[in-house]
Design an enzyme around this catalytic site. Structure first.
Site, PDB file in Angstrom:
ATOM      1  N   LYS A  49     -10.867  15.920 -29.334  1.00 49.81           N
ATOM      2  CA  LYS A  49     -11.160  14.492 -29.300  1.00 49.81           C
ATOM      3  C   LYS A  49     -12.314  14.169 -30.239  1.00 49.81           C
ATOM      4  O   LYS A  49     -13.068  15.047 -30.651  1.00 49.81           O
ATOM      5  CB  LYS A  49     -11.495  14.053 -27.875  1.00 49.81           C
ATOM      6  CG  LYS A  49     -10.286  14.012 -26.945  1.00 49.81           C
ATOM      7  CD  LYS A  49     -10.621  13.325 -25.640  1.00 49.81           C
ATOM      8  CE  LYS A  49      -9.373  13.160 -24.775  1.00 49.81           C
ATOM      9  NZ  LYS A  49      -8.377  12.259 -25.384  1.00 49.81           N
TER      10      LYS A  49
ATOM     11  N   LYS B 126       8.988  11.787 -28.770  1.00 51.11           N
ATOM     12  CA  LYS B 126       8.709  11.307 -30.125  1.00 51.11           C
ATOM     13  C   LYS B 126       9.841  11.696 -31.069  1.00 51.11           C
ATOM     14  O   LYS B 126      10.354  12.816 -31.027  1.00 51.11           O
ATOM     15  CB  LYS B 126       7.374  11.873 -30.625  1.00 51.11           C
ATOM     16  CG  LYS B 126       6.158  11.311 -29.892  1.00 51.11           C
ATOM     17  CD  LYS B 126       4.875  11.902 -30.448  1.00 51.11           C
ATOM     18  CE  LYS B 126       3.653  11.327 -29.761  1.00 51.11           C
ATOM     19  NZ  LYS B 126       3.419   9.910 -30.084  1.00 51.11           N
TER      20      LYS B 126
ATOM     21  N   LYS C 213       2.501  13.598 -16.148  1.00 54.52           N
ATOM     22  CA  LYS C 213       1.508  14.654 -16.131  1.00 54.52           C
ATOM     23  C   LYS C 213       0.165  14.068 -15.711  1.00 54.52           C
ATOM     24  O   LYS C 213      -0.017  12.841 -15.833  1.00 54.52           O
ATOM     25  CB  LYS C 213       1.400  15.324 -17.512  1.00 54.52           C
ATOM     26  CG  LYS C 213       0.614  14.551 -18.565  1.00 54.52           C
ATOM     27  CD  LYS C 213       0.426  15.390 -19.796  1.00 54.52           C
ATOM     28  CE  LYS C 213      -0.510  14.716 -20.785  1.00 54.52           C
ATOM     29  NZ  LYS C 213      -1.923  14.695 -20.405  1.00 54.52           N
TER      30      LYS C 213
ATOM     31  N   ASP D  28       0.852  -1.184   0.000  1.00 49.30           N
ATOM     32  CA  ASP D  28       0.000   0.000   0.000  1.00 49.30           C
ATOM     33  C   ASP D  28       0.893   1.240   0.000  1.00 49.30           C
ATOM     34  O   ASP D  28       1.797   1.360   0.835  1.00 49.30           O
ATOM     35  CB  ASP D  28      -0.892  -0.032   1.246  1.00 49.30           C
ATOM     36  CG  ASP D  28      -1.972   1.034   1.235  1.00 49.30           C
ATOM     37  OD1 ASP D  28      -1.750   2.100   0.620  1.00 49.30           O
ATOM     38  OD2 ASP D  28      -3.026   0.808   1.848  1.00 49.30           O
ATOM     39  N   PHE D  29       0.648   2.161  -0.935  1.00 50.13           N
ATOM     40  CA  PHE D  29       1.456   3.375  -1.015  1.00 50.13           C
ATOM     41  C   PHE D  29       1.358   4.211   0.267  1.00 50.13           C
ATOM     42  O   PHE D  29       2.219   5.051   0.532  1.00 50.13           O
ATOM     43  CB  PHE D  29       1.021   4.240  -2.199  1.00 50.13           C
ATOM     44  CG  PHE D  29       1.133   3.567  -3.535  1.00 50.13           C
ATOM     45  CD1 PHE D  29       2.072   2.577  -3.758  1.00 50.13           C
ATOM     46  CD2 PHE D  29       0.304   3.938  -4.581  1.00 50.13           C
ATOM     47  CE1 PHE D  29       2.175   1.950  -4.993  1.00 50.13           C
ATOM     48  CE2 PHE D  29       0.395   3.326  -5.823  1.00 50.13           C
ATOM     49  CZ  PHE D  29       1.325   2.328  -6.014  1.00 50.13           C
TER      50      PHE D  29
ATOM     51  N   HIS E 205       1.504  19.371 -23.952  1.00 51.35           N
ATOM     52  CA  HIS E 205       1.950  18.886 -25.259  1.00 51.35           C
ATOM     53  C   HIS E 205       2.107  20.013 -26.278  1.00 51.35           C
ATOM     54  O   HIS E 205       3.180  20.206 -26.866  1.00 51.35           O
ATOM     55  CB  HIS E 205       0.967  17.860 -25.819  1.00 51.35           C
ATOM     56  CG  HIS E 205       0.842  16.620 -25.001  1.00 51.35           C
ATOM     57  ND1 HIS E 205       1.844  16.149 -24.184  1.00 51.35           N
ATOM     58  CD2 HIS E 205      -0.173  15.729 -24.879  1.00 51.35           C
ATOM     59  CE1 HIS E 205       1.450  15.040 -23.591  1.00 51.35           C
ATOM     60  NE2 HIS E 205       0.239  14.758 -23.999  1.00 51.35           N
TER      61      HIS E 205
ATOM     62  N   ASP F 270      -5.357  19.099 -20.359  1.00 53.24           N
ATOM     63  CA  ASP F 270      -4.871  17.782 -20.760  1.00 53.24           C
ATOM     64  C   ASP F 270      -3.890  17.844 -21.924  1.00 53.24           C
ATOM     65  O   ASP F 270      -2.977  17.022 -22.009  1.00 53.24           O
ATOM     66  CB  ASP F 270      -6.051  16.886 -21.130  1.00 53.24           C
ATOM     67  CG  ASP F 270      -5.655  15.427 -21.296  1.00 53.24           C
ATOM     68  OD1 ASP F 270      -4.970  14.900 -20.397  1.00 53.24           O
ATOM     69  OD2 ASP F 270      -6.027  14.819 -22.316  1.00 53.24           O
TER      70      ASP F 270
END
Length: 502
Positions: free
Chosen positions: A347, A189, A155, A92-93, A247, A242
């Site tokens: 999206k 990338k 992130k 358990d963390f 990014h 997000d």
């Protein structure tokens, strides 16, 4: 590696039963192992709270390699060699016993090898565990050698400027900045890394890389997927946090940064941070004029129905969370004053694509009546890794007629080497202590400062100008308006034929 010496590596992954570990981290580490990039002596400790059989756990990781690795099915002998270095720790963390157990294993590993090891602690966990795990590592002295020990944090790094600053202060009191690797997989990338080489190793472009010759820049990351199983997280985040804050903002930095004096991590990160600090801050009225937000409704993608965002699992039926953002930004410095940078992400769009378009200004010498298409540089990150330059050329024949054509560089045609996954490059950099591709504390905060006025404006007026768009389309038509008078619509990569202008 330090001063040329290769140390054994002890890699700990917190969140070992999560998708990130199975889909990305273990396949990346396995590929680094098979390509002889890992140290001769290494071990991987996989920590999670679930009680599982270690053999079954390793079988599950093998299935992940077979499905997600760029090299396909794992070689049986190599997998067995790799799997022998894997250990599962059930813990358990929240409990000290977990870290005491880990400490015992790490100490035993170094004692067995009669030397110190490079210790890497990867936080493949929900953000709420970052401070908990970091505090435990600090209390147990597991990550206290700033030349050898490192933590890797995924992130989102904070949910706003205040929380990012708080997290930076928290970690900064426990670890040296050079020990903290804030990971953004986009920067790993191959095509993204190549942008810097393309800019600074080819002098033919650098003299033109400024406000005198460039009309505008478009940076577009389209995602075909919806929110899937991430509805709970995404509904409190949205596309701005997000995607834009990290990014796309990092892609903007690479395009806009000044050339550093040398290829050195801190000089490169300094240059990126200066770009972020130069981005113009908008007032609330300016935000609603220069930033468009949208949300997908029901539609079709590849002839398959896609439900509306508000119908997704764990999403509020009245949600105003944006799944699409288009923004016009300005970098107010000597090089870029007056040149707009257009950022777009969304999206449930028709295809998965990531492209950067550098649009040059029109030719001042209009001696040909059909010279109507300005030069354009297209950097495709996905689906194809390609750089194309659009220019005018004479059509063969007896008359002087022009047609835009393209010169192409593609990885597939130019190289026989396989292209490593982003996480392979980033994990290897962590092992080597190279922070070039990772976010520094001041970079994170500078990026949040850019988006916070937008976050605050949308929070104050949650339903104002939320544009709806059908899944399977390129977002709300209102996003085209912010391009004017620079362009009529966003450049999009629907197919290889489209990038060729056919």
């Amino acid at each position: 590696m330090k001063n040329g010496k290769v140390y054994p590596a002890a890699i700990t992954i917190f969140g070992a039963k999560g998708d990130l570990t199975k889909r990305k981290l273990i396949p990346a580490l396995y590929n680094l192992f098979t390509d002889n990039h890992l140290p001769p002596v290494f071990t991987i400790y996989c920590v999670d709270y679930l009680e599982v059989d270690e053999v079954a756990f390793k079988d599950d990781l093998l299935a992940g390699i077979n499905e997600f690795s760029r090299n396909g099915i794992a070689d049986e002998k190599k997998w067995n060699d790799f799997a022998a270095r894997l250990s599962y720790i059930q813990g358990d963390f929240l409990k000290a016993d977990t870290y005491l157990c880990l400490k015992g294993k790490l100490d035993a590993f170094e004692k067995q090898n009669k030397q110190n090891s490079t210790r890497i602690f990867y936080f493949a966990t929900a953000p709420r565990f970052i401070e908990i795990i970091a505090e435990a590592l600090y209390q147990q002295n597991l990550c206290n050698r700033d030349g050898l020990d490192r933590i890797v944090v995924e992130k989102p790094f904070g949910t706003d400027l205040t929380s990012a600053k708080k997290l930076n202060r928290f970690l900064g009191k426990r670890f040296a900045e050079k020990q903290i690797y804030r990971i953004d997989h986009y920067l790993g990338k191959e095509a993204v890394q190549n942008i810097m080489a393309f800019r600074f190793a080819n002098y033919v472009f650098e003299p033109l890389w400024n406000k005198k010759f460039i009309d505008h820049v478009q940076i577009s990351v389209a995602e075909q997927v919806g929110v899937g199983k991430r509805g709970g997280y995404y509904d409190s985040s949205g596309a701005l946090r997000d995607m834009i804050q990290n990014h796309l903002m990092q892609l903007l930095c690479i395009i806009a940064m000044e050339c550093p004096k040398e290829y050195e991590s801190e000089l490169i990160r300094d240059a990126k941070t200066r770009v972020l600090k130069s981005i113009r801050t908008y007032s609330t009225p300016q935000i609603f004029k220069n930033v468009i937000r949208g949300q997908y409704t029901a539609g079709n993608i590849d002839d398959a129905p896609r439900q509306a965002y508000r119908k997704e699992d764990h999403v509020l039926s009245s949600s105003d969370t944006e799944t699409f953002v288009a923004a016009k930004l300005f970098v107010d410095n000597e090089r870029w004053q007056g040149v707009p940078f257009f950022l777009r992400t969304g999206k449930s769009m028709p295809i998965q694509s990531s492209i950067i378009v550098v649009q040059f200004k029109d030719s001042p010498h209009k001696i040909f009546k059909d010279d109507i298409v300005p030069n354009r540089l297209i950097i495709s990150i996905q689906p194809e890794l390609e750089i194309s330059l659009l220019f005018e050329s004479k059509i063969p024949g007896l008359q002087m007629k022009l047609k835009p054509v393209e010169m192409d560089f593609t990885y597939q045609e130019s190289y026989t080497e396989t292209i490593p996954e982003a996480y392979e490059a980033l994990l290897l950099d962590v092992l080597h202590g190279d922070a070039t591709l990772f976010m520094r504390a001041d970079q994170v905060e500078a990026a949040w400062k850019v988006v916070m006025p937008i976050v605050d404006a949308w929070k104050k007026y949650p339903a104002k100008e939320l544009h709806l768009y059908k899944a399977g389309t390129w977002g709300p038509t209102a996003s085209n308006a912010i391009l004017k008078p620079y362009a009529k619509e966003w450049f999009r990569l629907s197919s290889r034929a489209e990038i060729k202008g056919k």
